[in-house]
Design a protein around this motif. Structure first.
Motif, PDB file in Angstrom:
ATOM      1  N   ILE A  22      32.594 -32.893 -62.846  1.00 54.80           N
ATOM      2  CA  ILE A  22      32.641 -31.832 -63.855  1.00 54.80           C
ATOM      3  C   ILE A  22      34.057 -31.321 -64.030  1.00 54.80           C
ATOM      4  O   ILE A  22      34.530 -31.145 -65.161  1.00 54.80           O
ATOM      5  CB  ILE A  22      31.676 -30.688 -63.480  1.00 54.80           C
ATOM      6  CG1 ILE A  22      30.222 -31.171 -63.577  1.00 54.80           C
ATOM      7  CG2 ILE A  22      31.895 -29.464 -64.350  1.00 54.80           C
ATOM      8  CD1 ILE A  22      29.208 -30.236 -62.973  1.00 54.80           C
ATOM      9  N   ALA A  23      34.769 -31.111 -62.930  1.00 58.64           N
ATOM     10  CA  ALA A  23      36.152 -30.623 -63.011  1.00 58.64           C
ATOM     11  C   ALA A  23      37.051 -31.608 -63.735  1.00 58.64           C
ATOM     12  O   ALA A  23      37.867 -31.216 -64.590  1.00 58.64           O
ATOM     13  CB  ALA A  23      36.691 -30.351 -61.615  1.00 58.64           C
ATOM     14  N   ILE A  24      36.900 -32.892 -63.443  1.00 54.28           N
ATOM     15  CA  ILE A  24      37.715 -33.911 -64.109  1.00 54.28           C
ATOM     16  C   ILE A  24      37.373 -33.971 -65.597  1.00 54.28           C
ATOM     17  O   ILE A  24      38.258 -33.997 -66.449  1.00 54.28           O
ATOM     18  CB  ILE A  24      37.528 -35.282 -63.436  1.00 54.28           C
ATOM     19  CG1 ILE A  24      38.166 -35.274 -62.044  1.00 54.28           C
ATOM     20  CG2 ILE A  24      38.123 -36.403 -64.276  1.00 54.28           C
ATOM     21  CD1 ILE A  24      37.826 -36.491 -61.201  1.00 54.28           C
ATOM     22  N   ALA A  25      36.094 -33.992 -65.912  1.00 57.40           N
ATOM     23  CA  ALA A  25      35.676 -34.083 -67.311  1.00 57.40           C
ATOM     24  C   ALA A  25      36.135 -32.872 -68.122  1.00 57.40           C
ATOM     25  O   ALA A  25      36.625 -33.015 -69.241  1.00 57.40           O
ATOM     26  CB  ALA A  25      34.158 -34.230 -67.395  1.00 57.40           C
ATOM     27  N   VAL A  26      35.998 -31.674 -67.556  1.00 58.27           N
ATOM     28  CA  VAL A  26      36.394 -30.458 -68.269  1.00 58.27           C
ATOM     29  C   VAL A  26      37.907 -30.428 -68.485  1.00 58.27           C
ATOM     30  O   VAL A  26      38.380 -30.137 -69.588  1.00 58.27           O
ATOM     31  CB  VAL A  26      35.907 -29.197 -67.514  1.00 58.27           C
ATOM     32  CG1 VAL A  26      36.560 -27.940 -68.044  1.00 58.27           C
ATOM     33  CG2 VAL A  26      34.400 -29.094 -67.615  1.00 58.27           C
ATOM     34  N   SER A  27      38.666 -30.725 -67.431  1.00 60.33           N
ATOM     35  CA  SER A  27      40.123 -30.655 -67.576  1.00 60.33           C
ATOM     36  C   SER A  27      40.646 -31.705 -68.558  1.00 60.33           C
ATOM     37  O   SER A  27      41.493 -31.398 -69.401  1.00 60.33           O
ATOM     38  CB  SER A  27      40.808 -30.796 -66.219  1.00 60.33           C
ATOM     39  OG  SER A  27      40.551 -32.063 -65.664  1.00 60.33           O
ATOM     40  N   LEU A  28      40.148 -32.921 -68.475  1.00 60.44           N
ATOM     41  CA  LEU A  28      40.603 -33.952 -69.414  1.00 60.44           C
ATOM     42  C   LEU A  28      40.114 -33.664 -70.831  1.00 60.44           C
ATOM     43  O   LEU A  28      40.845 -33.882 -71.805  1.00 60.44           O
ATOM     44  CB  LEU A  28      40.124 -35.330 -68.955  1.00 60.44           C
ATOM     45  CG  LEU A  28      40.722 -35.852 -67.653  1.00 60.44           C
ATOM     46  CD1 LEU A  28      40.116 -37.201 -67.289  1.00 60.44           C
ATOM     47  CD2 LEU A  28      42.228 -35.950 -67.736  1.00 60.44           C
ATOM     48  N   ARG A  35      45.475 -30.173 -76.800  1.00 63.50           N
ATOM     49  CA  ARG A  35      46.815 -30.728 -77.007  1.00 63.50           C
ATOM     50  C   ARG A  35      46.823 -31.895 -77.988  1.00 63.50           C
ATOM     51  O   ARG A  35      47.658 -31.967 -78.877  1.00 63.50           O
ATOM     52  CB  ARG A  35      47.405 -31.172 -75.666  1.00 63.50           C
ATOM     53  CG  ARG A  35      48.770 -31.773 -75.778  1.00 63.50           C
ATOM     54  CD  ARG A  35      49.752 -30.724 -76.254  1.00 63.50           C
ATOM     55  NE  ARG A  35      51.031 -31.327 -76.528  1.00 63.50           N
ATOM     56  CZ  ARG A  35      51.860 -30.898 -77.453  1.00 63.50           C
ATOM     57  NH1 ARG A  35      51.563 -29.862 -78.184  1.00 63.50           N
ATOM     58  NH2 ARG A  35      52.997 -31.498 -77.657  1.00 63.50           N
ATOM     59  N   LEU A  36      45.895 -32.819 -77.815  1.00 63.60           N
ATOM     60  CA  LEU A  36      45.931 -34.035 -78.619  1.00 63.60           C
ATOM     61  C   LEU A  36      45.278 -33.860 -79.994  1.00 63.60           C
ATOM     62  O   LEU A  36      45.544 -34.651 -80.895  1.00 63.60           O
ATOM     63  CB  LEU A  36      45.281 -35.191 -77.861  1.00 63.60           C
ATOM     64  CG  LEU A  36      45.912 -35.535 -76.511  1.00 63.60           C
ATOM     65  CD1 LEU A  36      45.156 -36.682 -75.863  1.00 63.60           C
ATOM     66  CD2 LEU A  36      47.381 -35.859 -76.651  1.00 63.60           C
ATOM     67  N   HIS A  37      44.433 -32.848 -80.148  1.00 66.62           N
ATOM     68  CA  HIS A  37      43.780 -32.652 -81.445  1.00 66.62           C
ATOM     69  C   HIS A  37      44.313 -31.423 -82.188  1.00 66.62           C
ATOM     70  O   HIS A  37      44.756 -31.538 -83.335  1.00 66.62           O
ATOM     71  CB  HIS A  37      42.264 -32.553 -81.262  1.00 66.62           C
ATOM     72  CG  HIS A  37      41.526 -32.406 -82.547  1.00 66.62           C
ATOM     73  ND1 HIS A  37      41.478 -33.412 -83.485  1.00 66.62           N
ATOM     74  CD2 HIS A  37      40.825 -31.373 -83.063  1.00 66.62           C
ATOM     75  CE1 HIS A  37      40.776 -32.985 -84.519  1.00 66.62           C
ATOM     76  NE2 HIS A  37      40.366 -31.750 -84.288  1.00 66.62           N
ATOM     77  N   LEU A  38      44.265 -30.260 -81.555  1.00 67.08           N
ATOM     78  CA  LEU A  38      44.683 -29.039 -82.249  1.00 67.08           C
ATOM     79  C   LEU A  38      46.185 -28.998 -82.519  1.00 67.08           C
ATOM     80  O   LEU A  38      46.614 -28.516 -83.568  1.00 67.08           O
ATOM     81  CB  LEU A  38      44.262 -27.805 -81.450  1.00 67.08           C
ATOM     82  CG  LEU A  38      42.764 -27.563 -81.334  1.00 67.08           C
ATOM     83  CD1 LEU A  38      42.483 -26.338 -80.480  1.00 67.08           C
ATOM     84  CD2 LEU A  38      42.130 -27.399 -82.703  1.00 67.08           C
ATOM     85  N   HIS A  47      52.814 -37.828 -74.942  1.00 69.21           N
ATOM     86  CA  HIS A  47      51.647 -37.028 -74.572  1.00 69.21           C
ATOM     87  C   HIS A  47      50.432 -37.929 -74.336  1.00 69.21           C
ATOM     88  O   HIS A  47      49.671 -37.721 -73.390  1.00 69.21           O
ATOM     89  CB  HIS A  47      51.330 -35.992 -75.648  1.00 69.21           C
ATOM     90  CG  HIS A  47      52.363 -34.927 -75.760  1.00 69.21           C
ATOM     91  ND1 HIS A  47      53.333 -34.947 -76.732  1.00 69.21           N
ATOM     92  CD2 HIS A  47      52.595 -33.828 -75.009  1.00 69.21           C
ATOM     93  CE1 HIS A  47      54.109 -33.896 -76.582  1.00 69.21           C
ATOM     94  NE2 HIS A  47      53.683 -33.197 -75.543  1.00 69.21           N
ATOM     95  N   TYR A  48      50.246 -38.916 -75.189  1.00 66.86           N
ATOM     96  CA  TYR A  48      49.148 -39.856 -75.003  1.00 66.86           C
ATOM     97  C   TYR A  48      49.356 -40.678 -73.732  1.00 66.86           C
ATOM     98  O   TYR A  48      48.420 -40.910 -72.969  1.00 66.86           O
ATOM     99  CB  TYR A  48      49.012 -40.784 -76.212  1.00 66.86           C
ATOM    100  CG  TYR A  48      48.481 -40.080 -77.423  1.00 66.86           C
ATOM    101  CD1 TYR A  48      47.119 -39.818 -77.545  1.00 66.86           C
ATOM    102  CD2 TYR A  48      49.323 -39.683 -78.452  1.00 66.86           C
ATOM    103  CE1 TYR A  48      46.618 -39.169 -78.658  1.00 66.86           C
ATOM    104  CE2 TYR A  48      48.838 -39.036 -79.565  1.00 66.86           C
ATOM    105  CZ  TYR A  48      47.483 -38.780 -79.662  1.00 66.86           C
ATOM    106  OH  TYR A  48      46.996 -38.136 -80.758  1.00 66.86           O
ATOM    107  N   PHE A  49      50.574 -41.127 -73.505  1.00 63.82           N
ATOM    108  CA  PHE A  49      50.895 -41.896 -72.311  1.00 63.82           C
ATOM    109  C   PHE A  49      50.622 -41.062 -71.054  1.00 63.82           C
ATOM    110  O   PHE A  49      49.983 -41.533 -70.106  1.00 63.82           O
ATOM    111  CB  PHE A  49      52.362 -42.341 -72.351  1.00 63.82           C
ATOM    112  CG  PHE A  49      52.799 -43.097 -71.135  1.00 63.82           C
ATOM    113  CD1 PHE A  49      52.389 -44.407 -70.930  1.00 63.82           C
ATOM    114  CD2 PHE A  49      53.616 -42.489 -70.190  1.00 63.82           C
ATOM    115  CE1 PHE A  49      52.784 -45.095 -69.799  1.00 63.82           C
ATOM    116  CE2 PHE A  49      54.017 -43.178 -69.055  1.00 63.82           C
ATOM    117  CZ  PHE A  49      53.597 -44.486 -68.866  1.00 63.82           C
TER     118      PHE A  49
END
Length: 102
Positions: A22-28, A35-38, A47-49
């Motif tokens: 859950i922690a990994i999924a939420v943070s990613l 960052r990548l969408h908004l 940033h993608y790298f």
């Protein structure tokens, strides 16, 4: 017949790994959305790298922790070993937790 402690350890490790999932999924997920969408206009390929490198690192260390916590079962289905206790604050498990969070 398995000892009660081994069964409790298996359940404890299962809950701990679910919390890590859950922690990994939420943070990613939050990073990807924010960052990548908004802020897409100011996002570069770096940033993608970085996102893919940090995702890979987190998933790799999660995989290592899940291997360490894996229980061993006998031919009759009895628990031979409950796996490593992930809640102990010594050894490689702690190190993998810290590296995975970085």
């Amino acid at each position: 017949m398995a000892k009660q402690g081994a069964k409790k350890l298996i359940e404890s490790n299962k809950k701990h790994l679910q919390k890590l999932q859950i922690a990994i999924a939420v943070s990613l997920g939050l990073y990807a959305v924010i960052r990548l969408h908004l802020f897409k206009a100011s996002t570069s390929w770096w940033h993608y790298f970085g996102f893919f490198c940090s995702s890979g690192t987190a998933l790799f260390f999660y995989w290592l922790l899940s291997l360490m916590a894996k229980a061993t079962y006998g031919s009759q289905g009895e628990v031979l070993d409950g796996g490593l206790d992930l809640t102990v604050s010594t050894g490689f498990a702690t190190y993998y937790h810290e590296i995975g969070r970085a």
